[in-house]
Structures are given as structure tokens and as C-alpha cells.
Design an enzyme around this catalytic site. Structure first.
Site, PDB file in Angstrom:
ATOM      1  N   GLU A  47      -3.689  23.719 -13.374  1.00 45.09           N
ATOM      2  CA  GLU A  47      -4.439  24.346 -12.270  1.00 45.09           C
ATOM      3  C   GLU A  47      -5.656  23.467 -11.941  1.00 45.09           C
ATOM      4  O   GLU A  47      -6.270  22.892 -12.851  1.00 45.09           O
ATOM      5  CB  GLU A  47      -4.922  25.734 -12.735  1.00 45.09           C
ATOM      6  N   LYS A 124      -2.622  31.454  -5.494  1.00 45.49           N
ATOM      7  CA  LYS A 124      -2.875  32.379  -6.603  1.00 45.49           C
ATOM      8  C   LYS A 124      -3.070  33.812  -6.095  1.00 45.49           C
ATOM      9  O   LYS A 124      -3.862  34.050  -5.180  1.00 45.49           O
ATOM     10  CB  LYS A 124      -4.117  31.911  -7.356  1.00 45.49           C
ATOM     11  N   CYS A 169      -2.479  30.478 -13.738  1.00 42.22           N
ATOM     12  CA  CYS A 169      -3.464  30.930 -14.700  1.00 42.22           C
ATOM     13  C   CYS A 169      -3.495  32.441 -14.940  1.00 42.22           C
ATOM     14  O   CYS A 169      -2.637  32.970 -15.606  1.00 42.22           O
ATOM     15  CB  CYS A 169      -4.839  30.392 -14.310  1.00 42.22           C
TER      16      CYS A 169
HETATM   17  N1  ING Z   1      -8.797  31.702 -16.014  1.00 39.15           N
HETATM   18  C1  ING Z   1      -8.695  32.751 -16.857  1.00 39.15           C
HETATM   19  C2  ING Z   1      -7.293  33.187 -17.277  1.00 39.15           C
HETATM   20  O1  ING Z   1      -6.827  34.242 -16.935  1.00 39.15           O
HETATM   21  C3  ING Z   1     -10.209  33.994 -17.986  1.00 39.15           C
HETATM   22  C4  ING Z   1      -9.586  33.930 -16.631  1.00 39.15           C
HETATM   23  C5  ING Z   1     -11.433  33.387 -18.163  1.00 39.15           C
HETATM   24  C6  ING Z   1      -9.494  34.518 -19.061  1.00 39.15           C
HETATM   25  C7  ING Z   1     -12.001  33.362 -19.424  1.00 39.15           C
HETATM   26  C8  ING Z   1     -10.067  34.491 -20.319  1.00 39.15           C
HETATM   27  C9  ING Z   1     -11.314  33.899 -20.512  1.00 39.15           C
HETATM   28  O2  ING Z   1      -6.757  32.445 -18.087  1.00 39.15           O
HETATM   29  C10 ING Z   1      -8.268  31.564 -14.774  1.00 39.15           C
HETATM   30  N2  ING Z   1      -8.594  30.410 -14.166  1.00 39.15           N
HETATM   31  O3  ING Z   1      -7.568  32.434 -14.252  1.00 39.15           O
END
Ligand code: ING
Length: 310
Positions: A47, A124, A169
Site C-alpha cells: 500500500e 480502498k 490494508c
Molecule cells: N492501517 C491499519 C490497518 O488496518 C491500523 C490501521 C493502524 C491498524 C494502526 C492497527 C494499528 O492495518 C491501514 N493503513 O489501514
């Protein structure tokens, strides 16, 4: 005749703020060439692979963040990936921040075939984090400030001899993402991610990031009889430690390959797409066993409502 897709998960280590797009593309070209040498049909990048994960900072006037977005794909900086793809005969999937001509901002993945031509674009659906500046955080996760959610949803495309889908993600944490593609007969889901180890709203989850990462992709793969390719941009990026542990998961839910480092690292697997049918044609024969008439609120309701109204 068995349908084998040899896929490369091209994990990347940190892309720092002062790294140029050309620096990132140079690293990706090296990974692409290594994937081609291992006879991969396609290589999957993370990503937002072209830049540092800029939502970790909050910029009030979003126009000051325009330089983090791509206004064309391919662009002069990214064209070498498309050219090398055609030269080597290898497809790829690339995550980037998209600023459309009419001013829309998406967290996007593009799927490119072995001739270097765009097959599809995925934007997304599930945008995590927060909309406004939260100065008390050690770092921001302001994706909801920088990106709007997709209005197109999850697609599945005929590519590389099978049916290929994409998610990005946070999408991988929501079972609906896999099921919507599963109901379109997906056989391989490509997913880039940037996941900070530290989860500010609940630090008790920090130690579980690797477990949760595997949990959701293994269960999504198994419950929908599909391959899942998860590709990290990991390591310490601008002081934020991010999960690596890229992996390739079989329709059985088994992890068939996993990255060992937190840096640029290619993992590969020869994926038999007919393995999917061993699950979707038996245990998870959707048309035979699912009861959509029992699931109505999954699609019609966003949040929780208690049956007793309490
Ligand atoms: N990142 C994360 C994910 O779902 C997140 C959101 C941030 C999860 C910090 C856990 C800790 O993996 C993205 N970019 O969606």
C-alpha cells in the site's frame, strides 16, 4: 490442466520522507527483476508504496499534501515499472495515493498485466483512523482526512489465468471484504498494507499485530476458498515501527510463504488456483449452504442495535 499462478509478494522496508519516488521505484524494479528470475507471473507491492506513509502527519490545508499523491499513473517516475513489466513479461499490483483530475483523493491499487497494461484499479473501501488532528497522539493515522472511501466496492477480474481481486490494508480486517469477492468467485486476493505496531486507541493490541494480521488473512482465505497475498511496507519508517510479516496464504488457510525480515524482501509461491475448488466446491459451496435470508442486517445495518432496544 492445472492453473498455477506464481506470485511474488514484494515486501518493502521503510520509505522515508526524504526518499524520492525514483528511490522507491528503483527498489521495486530490483524486486520485480528478482520475481521475474523466480518465474513469477505477477509481483505485488505494498500500500502507498511510492512514498512514506504520510497520513502519520496532519496537514490542515490538504492542498499542502498534494505532492504525496499521483495525478497520473503511469507518471514519468513510475513508467519504468510499466516498461520493465512489459520487458520481463511480469504483471504487478501497486499501491499509491491517487488524486483524480476532478479532485478526488483515494488510497488506490492498480493491477497491471504482463504487457504493462492496466487491467483494473481498486480504491480502498474501509478507511481507518481519524478525520481531524489529534495532537495528543505520538503519530497521526489521519487516513480519513486524506482519503475518501471507494464508491466502486470490491471487484474481481479475469487475470493471470484466474479470478483476481484486490483490497487494501484495513480492508483485510473486515470479513465482508473477502465475502463480496468470494461471491464473485475470487481465487486470489492481492492486499498491500502499512500497519503501525502501536495502535493508539488500544495499546494492548500492539503485541498482537502479527497475530491479528495472520488471523484475518488466514480466516478470509479459508472461509472463501481463495489465495490471499498480503504485502507489507514494514520496519521503522519516520520513527514509526510498522509490521512486516508479508505472507502468501492458501485457500486452506495455511501460510505457504512468510517474510522473515522487516526490509525489502521477496517471497514467492506457485499457487494452484484449482485448490480453491476443494473448498468452494465442498464445505464452502456458497450456493448450497449459505442462508442470505438470515443475513439481511449485515448489508442493511452499519452499527449495532440491540434487539431489546436498550
Ligand atoms: N492501517 C491499519 C490497518 O488496518 C491500523 C490501521 C493502524 C491498524 C494502526 C492497527 C494499528 O492495518 C491501514 N493503513 O489501514
Amino acid at each position: 490442466m492445472t492453473r498455477i499462478v506464481t506470485v511474488g509478494a514484494a515486501q518493502m522496508g521503510p520509505v522515508q520522507r526524504d526518499h524520492s519516488r525514483t528511490d522507491a521505484v528503483t527498489r521495486m524494479l530490483h524486486l520485480m527483476r528478482e520475481a521475474a528470475s523466480r518465474r513469477c507471473d505477477l509481483v505485488v507491492f505494498p500500500e502507498l508504496a511510492l512514498t512514506t506513509f504520510f497520513p502519520r502527519w496532519f496537514v490542515e490545508d490538504i492542498r499542502q499534501a498534494d505532492h504525496w499523491y499521483e495525478v497520473q499513473m503511469p507518471s514519468p517516475e513510475t513508467a519504468p515499472l510499466f516498461d520493465e513489466s512489459a520487458r520481463l513479461g511480469i504483471g504487478f499490483c501497486l499501491g499509491f495515493a491517487e488524486l483524480t483530475p476532478d479532485g478526488h483523493r483515494f488510497n488506490t491499487q492498480v493491477l497491471v498485466d504482463k504487457t504493462g497494461r492496466e487491467i483494473a484499479r481498486y480504491r480502498k473501501v474501509h478507511i481507518p483512523g481519524h478525520e481531524n488532528h489529534e495532537p495528543d497522539r505520538p503519530f497521526q493515522h489521519a487516513e480519513r482526512h486524506y482519503f475518501q472511501p471507494s464508491m466502486d466496492g470490491f471487484g474481481v477480474w479475469n487475470a493471470f489465468g484466474g479470478r483476481v481481486g484486490m483490497m487494501i490494508c484495513n480492508d483485510r480486517r473486515w470479513p465482508e471484504s473477502y465475502r463480496v469477492m468470494g461471491l464473485q468467485g475470487v481465487e486470489m486476493i492481492l492486499c498491500g498494507y502499512n500497519t503501525p505496531i502501536h495502535y493508539v486507541p488500544d495499546p494492548s493490541q500492539d503485541i498482537l499485530q502479527g497475530f491479528h494480521n495472520a488471523l484475518v488473512m488466514q480466516s478470509g482465505a479459508y472461509q472463501n476458498g481463495t489465495w490471499v497475498v498480503g504485502v507489507a511496507k514494514g520496519g521503522v519508517e519516520e520513527g514509526v515501527d510498522s509490521l512486516a510479516q508479508s505472507m502468501i496464504v492458501a485457500p486452506s488457510g495455511q501460510i505457504v510463504a512468510q517474510a522473515l525480515t522487516t526490509d525489502d524482501e521477496l517471497i514467492t509461491a506457485s499457487c494452484d488456483l484449482d485448490w480453491c475448488g476443494r473448498y468452494t466446491g465442498t464445505l464452502f459451496d456458497f450456493d448450497r449452504y449459505r442462508r442470505p435470508e438470515m443475513y439481511g442486517i449485515i448489508a442493511s445495518q452499519r452499527g449495532v442495535t440491540h434487539p431489546d432496544g436498550e
